[in-house]
Scaffold this active site. Structure first.
Site, PDB file in Angstrom:
ATOM      1  N   HIS A 320       0.833  -1.215   0.000  1.00 40.39           N
ATOM      2  CA  HIS A 320       0.000   0.000   0.000  1.00 40.39           C
ATOM      3  C   HIS A 320       0.863   1.258   0.000  1.00 40.39           C
ATOM      4  O   HIS A 320       2.098   1.201   0.136  1.00 40.39           O
ATOM      5  CB  HIS A 320      -0.927   0.010   1.214  1.00 40.39           C
ATOM      6  CG  HIS A 320      -0.220  -0.012   2.547  1.00 40.39           C
ATOM      7  ND1 HIS A 320       0.446   1.071   3.071  1.00 40.39           N
ATOM      8  CD2 HIS A 320      -0.097  -1.005   3.473  1.00 40.39           C
ATOM      9  CE1 HIS A 320       0.947   0.764   4.253  1.00 40.39           C
ATOM     10  NE2 HIS A 320       0.635  -0.504   4.523  1.00 40.39           N
ATOM     11  N   CYS A 338       3.837  -4.451   6.508  1.00 34.71           N
ATOM     12  CA  CYS A 338       3.375  -4.303   5.132  1.00 34.71           C
ATOM     13  C   CYS A 338       4.490  -3.803   4.213  1.00 34.71           C
ATOM     14  O   CYS A 338       5.542  -3.367   4.674  1.00 34.71           O
ATOM     15  CB  CYS A 338       2.193  -3.341   5.069  1.00 34.71           C
ATOM     16  SG  CYS A 338       0.722  -3.940   5.935  1.00 34.71           S
TER      17      CYS A 338
END
Length: 393
Positions: A320, A338
């Protein structure tokens, strides 16, 4: 007329009525399980028997039809849902057996024809199921997905009769792709079975699944399946996202050629914030979402609205946009697990990847390998190991 003449006439009348009644009984059905007839006479109703009868017949049994005399020519078994049970006549013509089993809570009508042109009918209804099992299929019908997307079936209730269920799951492809089913416990705790190709799909492959489960008992605690399922999907272009955890780069490959190479920062090594290594499959493109650290067991470390969010695992690993971490892009892994990129780079990757694309994550800065049930991590098993997960051996 004398008394004796009147008696003789009355007797003849009664006998004639009795004969008429006998013919009527012969021509009519004897009930749900049988039809009586004068076998061997052209056009006469044959005498048949059906193993299931009444209003509370046992579900989960094949329908068997037998003929007393002569040979069966054809048998039709229709259900109240508008379906039909196919079957085969035995070699000696004396019996017919359905290929599939009778489903619970269903009414069936049977019509049998013999080799003399006669026909007979019967009917029965199976008892209602105590519990119904349902399932969820991925990918969705008429979708296009990436080359790593497996077929995945998650069941509402436990499946003890795994082999019986797996036998009813038929995968067909446009190019005879080799693959195998594998059972596991889903991340949610439910029973799950996936069909994975031996290698990544070839682009353009057409895939169909027919789950002919109506009438299958999933076993103790699971209940009955009372309908069939199906899905059809197409494999899109060949794309692989290669994530180098040690060198902090994400490279999107298409048909074996690099089309984008961007700096990124993955999870901080040495603890729970580290990223996973191995192959994950892009599960969904979720856009802008609220990410909260308590949902992944990291306390109150963060609570952010995050753009260009691409889910990789059920445990909460995404790729992301992470503009707050820009000082570390291409230099160090400093995220909470992430793969973070700039707004511009994340938006470009988001636009071009497709659900089902593999993210191949390599490097030492990881906390372990993606598990088979953590999203679609089955690509981290060898083909031989994957095949052992089939209930059919």
């Amino acid at each position: 007329m004398s008394r004796s003449s009147r008696t003789r006439n009355r007797t003849r009348t009664l006998l004639a009525g009795t004969a008429t009644l006998a013919v009527a009984l012969t021509a009519c059905s004897a009930g749900g399980a049988e039809e009586a007839g004068a076998a061997g006479r052209p056009g006469a109703a044959p005498q048949i028997s059906v193993n299931l009868h009444g209003k509370h017949a046992k579900a989960g049994e094949p329908v068997r039809v037998k003929i007393a005399d002569g040979r069966l020519n054809d048998v039709t078994v229709s259900d109240s849902k508008g379906g039909r049970l196919d079957g085969k006549v035995s070699g000696d013509g004396k019996s017919w057996t359905s290929d599939r089993k009778a489903a619970p809570g269903t009414s069936y009508s049977v019509r049998a024809e013999d080799d003399h042109g006669g026909s007979a009918k019967a009917a029965f209804t199976t008892g209602a199921p105590d519990r119904v099992n349902k399932l969820n299929l991925v990918p969705g019908n008429k979708t296009t997905v990436g080359v790593a997307q497996p077929l995945s079936v998650v069941f509402d209730h436990p499946v003890k009769n795994k082999a019986a269920v797996e036998k009813r799951l038929k995968v067909t492809t446009s190019n005879a792709t080799e693959g195998s089913w594998g059972w596991m416990q889903d991340y949610s705790g439910k029973d799950r079975v996936d069909w994975r190709p031996k290698e990544y799909w070839k682009p353009g492959t057409k895939v169909s699944l027919k789950a002919d489960l109506d009438g299958v008992d999933s076993g103790t605690g699971g209940g009955w399946f009372v309908r069939d399922y199906a899905t059809h999907f197409t494999i899109g272009e060949q794309q692989v996202a290669k994530v180098d955890l040690d060198n902090h780069r994400l490279k999107l490959m298409r048909d074996g050629q690099p089309v984008k190479d961007v700096p990124m920062s993955a999870g901080t090594p040495g603890g729970d914030k580290a990223s996973w290594r191995g192959t994950a499959v892009l599960m969904s493109k979720e856009g802008t979402i609220n990410m909260r650290s308590e949902t992944v067991g990291l306390g109150d470390a963060y609570d952010k609205m995050v753009d260009s969010s691409m889910r990789l695992t059920w445990s909460g690993m995404y790729a992301h946009a992470a503009p707050w971490n820009k000082a570390w892009f291409g230099k160090a892994n400093k995220s909470s697990g992430c793969v973070g990129m700039s707004d511009k780079d994340a938006a470009w990757i988001y636009r071009h990847v497709q659900v089902g694309d593999p993210f191949e994550m390599t490097g030492d800065d990881a906390k372990g390998t993606v598990a088979a049930n953590n999203g679609f991590g089955e690509w981290n098993l060898s083909w031989a190991d994957w095949q052992t997960k089939s209930a059919l051996g």
